[in-house]
Write an enzyme that holds these catalytic residues in place. Structure first.
Site, short mmCIF file in Angstrom:
data_model
loop_
_atom_site.label_atom_id
_atom_site.label_comp_id
_atom_site.label_asym_id
_atom_site.label_seq_id
_atom_site.Cartn_x
_atom_site.Cartn_y
_atom_site.Cartn_z
N CYS B 409 0.64 -1.17 -0.04
CA CYS B 409 0.08 -0.05 0.04
C CYS B 409 0.88 1.20 -0.20
O CYS B 409 0.51 2.02 -0.51
CB CYS B 409 -1.06 -0.11 1.07
SG CYS B 409 -0.27 -0.69 2.65
N ASP B 533 -7.90 5.07 -1.30
CA ASP B 533 -7.31 4.00 -0.78
C ASP B 533 -6.54 3.20 -1.83
O ASP B 533 -7.17 2.74 -2.70
CB ASP B 533 -8.58 3.43 -0.18
CG ASP B 533 -8.12 2.11 0.96
OD1 ASP B 533 -6.93 1.77 0.85
OD2 ASP B 533 -8.83 2.02 1.71
N HIS B 535 -5.73 0.18 -1.29
CA HIS B 535 -6.00 -1.26 -1.32
C HIS B 535 -6.96 -1.81 -2.02
O HIS B 535 -7.40 -3.03 -1.83
CB HIS B 535 -6.62 -1.35 0.41
CG HIS B 535 -5.33 -0.90 1.36
ND1 HIS B 535 -5.64 0.12 1.94
CD2 HIS B 535 -4.58 -1.51 2.04
CE1 HIS B 535 -4.46 0.43 2.79
NE2 HIS B 535 -3.77 -0.79 2.91
#
Lengths: 336, 582
Positions: B409, B533, B535
């Site tokens: 990440c 994000d 992810h």
């Protein structure tokens, strides 16, 4: 079915062919192949007698004997010297003005012979198509019958599988030659082409030819003024002037600065003329006149190159050369 | 009573704080309208150096624009009038009664306007849209080839011949055989330098673009072949040998001008604007070629910057390295009052005019750009929103067939940040892969060689090392002991977004996120964070990304009382700083 429009004056020309009394006559059709639109025929040109004195097209009986009589045709077929006809077509094609081309053949023959001669007629038509400058492949075959007096027009097309066939077309007469829009142009040039000492390929001829090629590109992409204005509307006869890129940039390869041994100067003008047919967009006529300018330019340069080669074989260095062009006229091409 | 003056630009922002002159720019067909302003940079003994300013202004401003006044800081209206009158004289502009004088004191932002008779006049509003409704934009490009013959050993001859050729070319712009064809929307128009036709409103209405400039009308400059002037002869060819040692020098001059004309302008007047602009560029480039080197590749480029409603032009040497033209770019930034920490005048920023559209250089890729644009706010009442400036590409798990699920990440966040620097033209370097990031850390000695190829996490500190090593970018690190302290940092984060505008990476003891903005009410302390994000493991589908919350506003404390940031974990925030570079 395609419509082919013949000029009214052709009637008189056909009458002369019939009146000559021969069993077989063959010649070229001069006109314009419309692209998907109408096709026009404005003139007939007889194929000349061959070098050995024989005719280009003769009637052969089934036994192979030539027959000159009209009667007792029986199972006759045409025999045509395709090469000779094509060569004539090629030369005529070069002499024609912008907008006009060799669009097919006319043929006077007994009906029965005509029916037997589809194959040979297609062969000749394709041979003519191959050497004349119109891009489309098909050409017309105008059949002239004597009894009854009748004109039938067919088009010879090449099928995808390679075979040719004659398909019927509609034939109409109309006033064309008086309705043509004429465009004229005098294209002038004055160029000085440097010859660099370092480059091997910088021969006189190469320089001229490469200059010609670039000039042709400029002409093809030039904008056009007709009678000093941008073209609008239906009437577009008149004087054409080309609009060239401002101070066109020449691509120079090699060293900069380069050592030059001299300059090839080419200067002069070519006259061009083209015809626009009824109800055609002005762009077709404009393309035609550009083609005419290009053809004239090419011819002149070719002749100049030939003379230069002759001269350089005789003496060195090259000296002043000039060559006068010949004047062409449309009327002299029509059958008289 | 003079009418009100209309102002299209932010004069307060663009004028200097200390004493100085800013030229007010307008167009002759719209009096009392200030379209933009250009700061004076060249001074001599306290007054503007008119000669030097003249040369630079002529190149910078597209054709059709004129100096219509001056803004002086810390001086009076009479002086402003005098200065404006003088520069107009130097620029050969027709004398006008509509000069606008403006003054500003060094202590306040307020600007007062005066007419030439020194009467104060009011200011009224005006929009770019209204401006372009009566103005058309013309574009003309000409490539000129120059061939010069010299005999060996005389280099001064080259200069003289070059100057002569340039003069001849400039004259031929206005000869009777030169015409222009302007391509309208449905037909083309022919223009000559002298005309006797009536006014025509030829210029089509064009839609405005995202860069708020209308479609430019393409103008071609052509030469008409005329058989009246040439003598008609059959083609003749002859060969002229040259003297020993003759050299041929070739040079090419590329001209590219933009001109503003009134939509009601007569065609020949529009053509004259074009040829004047071409002459200016030609003379400037010609002077440079003559003085320095005929093989210089000088090219005009056009730029659209937020400070000005119209494009501006600058001439760069195509062969020169970008770092060597930094002075010219700094000068351009100063003239337009643009900040000196973001590149706006690199060749890569230039407008590319293809067909009927303006395109500014955008990079198409397989990744989504700017996935946060258009997201609705999340309901922090009374909150102020501060978000990043500029574009980025959204990097996330599993892209480029790289299975970095569970560990990559921070790497993805770094790639997103580096894409921002590339899209804002600070670098042309492509974002590094995970492996390359790891190799960089090994190279600088932060990690052991075994790090390369591993699946180890990295944090804000490592990101700052990589940004420094690969891009020369320094970063600030903000640390908080507990997630509960993050909302307190909002004021600092808002300031970061307002001044730097770079994306922020949030990492630490937990997962890494990219932060694109904050919504913060400093009185109630309520805050929300615009999170991107990394992810996300799905495909490049904007709808899924937004509806799944992979890019979205996250309240620090949700309506159900849940805290977004974990209170028992520490967080490090990486705040990349814009390099001081133009």
């Amino acid at each position: 079915m395609r419509t082919v429009v013949g000029d009214e004056a052709l009637d008189g020309a056909v009458d002369s062919i019939v009146a000559a009394g021969r069993a077989v006559a063959l010649g070229l059709l001069i006109g314009r192949l419309g692209s998907g639109g109408r096709d026009f025929v404005v003139g007939l040109v007889q194929t000349p007698v061959k070098e050995d004195g024989g005719d280009a097209a003769v009637l052969l009986s089934s036994s192979g004997n030539q027959s000159r009589s009209r009667s007792g045709a029986g199972s006759m077929a045409l025999s045509i010297d395709a090469e000779w006809v094509a060569e004539h077509a090629r030369q005529i094609s070069r002499m024609l003005l912008g907008g006009l081309g060799v669009v097919g053949l006319y043929c006077l023959a007994p009906d029965s012979a005509f029916k037997q001669s589809t194959a040979i007629l297609c062969q000749v038509s394709n041979a003519v198509a191959a050497v004349t400058s119109i891009s489309a492949q098909e050409r017309f075959v105008l059949q002239i019958s004597t009894s009854p007096r009748r004109l039938a027009c067919k088009v010879c097309t090449v099928e995808p599988n390679g075979s040719s066939s004659l398909k019927p077309c509609e034939w109409k007469l109309a006033k064309i030659s008086t309705n043509l829009q004429s465009l004229t142009c005098t294209y002038s040039f004055d160029a000085s082409i440097p010859v660099r000492s370092a480059a091997q390929a910088d021969t006189f001829k190469n320089k001229l030819l490469s200059w010609t090629a670039s000039e042709i590109k400029v002409i093809q992409s030039a904008e056009v003024l007709i009678n000093n204005e941008l073209q609008e509307g239906e009437n577009y006869s008149g004087d054409v002037q080309l609009l060239l890129p401002f101070n066109n940039k020449e691509v120079v390869e090699g060293d900069n600065p380069a050592i030059v041994t001299g300059n090839v100067n080419v200067k002069g003008s070519v006259d061009a003329r083209a015809y626009g047919f009824p109800r055609e967009p002005a762009s077709m006529a404009i393309d035609a006149i550009k083609e005419d300018i290009i053809a004239s330019l090419r011819n002149r340069i070719d002749i100049l190159c030939e003379e230069a080669e002759q001269q350089s074989a005789e003496q060195a260095p090259l000296s002043l050369l000039s060559h006068c062009g010949s004047v062409r006229s449309l009327s002299s091409l029509f059958l008289s | 009573m003079a009418p009100a003056v209309r102002v299209l630009c932010d004069l307060a922002k663009q004028s200097q704080e200390n004493a100085g002159v800013a030229w007010l720019i307008g167009v002759p067909w719209m009096p009392w309208t200030i379209v933009s302003s250009i700061r004076c940079l060249r001074y001599k003994d306290g007054d503007p150096d008119y000669a030097a300013e003249e040369g630079e202004l002529r190149i910078l401003l597209p054709g059709g624009l004129e100096v219509i006044g001056a803004l002086l800081v810390g001086s009076d209206a009479a002086k402003a009038c005098a200065v404006a009158t003088k520069i107009r004289e130097v620029l050969n502009l027709v004398s006008s009664n509509d000069i606008v004088a403006a003054t500003r004191s060094s202590s306040s932002d307020g600007i007062t306007f005066f007419s030439q008779a020194l009467q104060p006049i009011e200011q009224s509003s005006f929009s770019a849209k209204e401006f372009w409704e009566s103005t058309a934009l013309l574009h003309c490009q000409v490539e000129l080839g120059l061939s010069i013959y010299t005999s060996s050993g005389t280099s001064s001859d080259l200069k003289k011949q070059l100057d002569g050729k340039i003069r001849d070319l400039a004259e031929s712009f206005t000869s009777s055989t030169t015409v222009c064809i302007m391509e309208g929307s449905s037909r083309s128009f022919l223009a000559r330098s002298q005309a006797n036709e009536e006014l025509q409103s030829v210029f089509p209405d064009s839609a405005l673009f995202d860069s708020s400039i209308p479609h430019p009308l393409a103008v071609k400059l052509l030469t008409q072949q005329s058989k009246q002037t040439d003598e008609v002869i059959a083609p003749v060819v002859h060969y002229t040998p040259s003297a020993e040692g003759t050299l041929l020098h070739t040079a090419t001059v590329s001209l590219d001008v933009l001109c503003l004309v009134s939509r009601n302008s007569a065609l020949h007047k529009a053509m004259n604007t074009i040829t004047r602009a071409l002459t200016i560029q030609l003379e400037s480039i010609g002077k440079a070629l003559s003085a320095r080197n005929t093989s210089l590749q000088l090219r005009p480029y056009h730029f659209k910057v937020p400070a000005s409603v119209h494009p501006v032009t600058a001439i760069f040497d195509k062969n020169q390295l970008e770092r060597d033209s930094v002075d010219l770019r700094k000068a351009l930034h100063s003239r337009l009052g643009l900040p000196l920490d973001r590149p706006l005048f690199r060749v890569a920023n230039a407008l590319t005019i293809r067909g009927p559209q303006f395109i500014s250089n955008r990079i198409d890729g397989k990744r989504l750009l700017d996935v946060h644009l258009g997201l609705p706010r999340c309901g922090i009442s009374g909150g102020e929103v501060s978000v990043i400036d500029g574009s980025y590409e959204y990097y996330h798990y599993l892209q480029d067939r790289m299975d970095d699920k569970g560990w990559g990440c921070a790497y993805r966040s770094l790639q997103t940040i580096m894409s921002w620097f590339r899209l804002q033209h600070y670098t042309s370097m492509k974002e590094p892969s995970h492996r390359e990031i790891q190799a960089t850390l090994v190279e600088i000695g932060d990690k052991e060689p075994s790090f390369v190829g591993s699946q180890e996490w990295i944090g804000a500190i490592e990101l700052s090392f990589v940004l420094d090593k690969l891009l020369g970018v320094t970063s600030k690190i903000l640390s908080v002991r507990s997630g509960a302290d993050l909302p307190e940092k909002c004021r600092e984060l808002a300031a970061h977004f307002d001044t730097q505008g770079t994306p922020v990476m949030i990492g630490g003891g937990v997962l890494a996120y990219t932060l694109l903005g904050v919504d913060y009410n400093e009185f109630t302390g309520e805050s929300a964070f615009l999170i991107l994000d990394p992810h996300y493991t799905g495909g490049e589908d904007l709808k899924t990304i937004r509806s799944g919350g992979w890019c979205g506003w996250k309240k620090a404390v949700s309506d159900t009382g849940r805290e977004f940031f974990l209170r028992n974990k520490f967080y490090n925030l990486l705040l990349p700083q814009r390099p001081q570079a133009v």
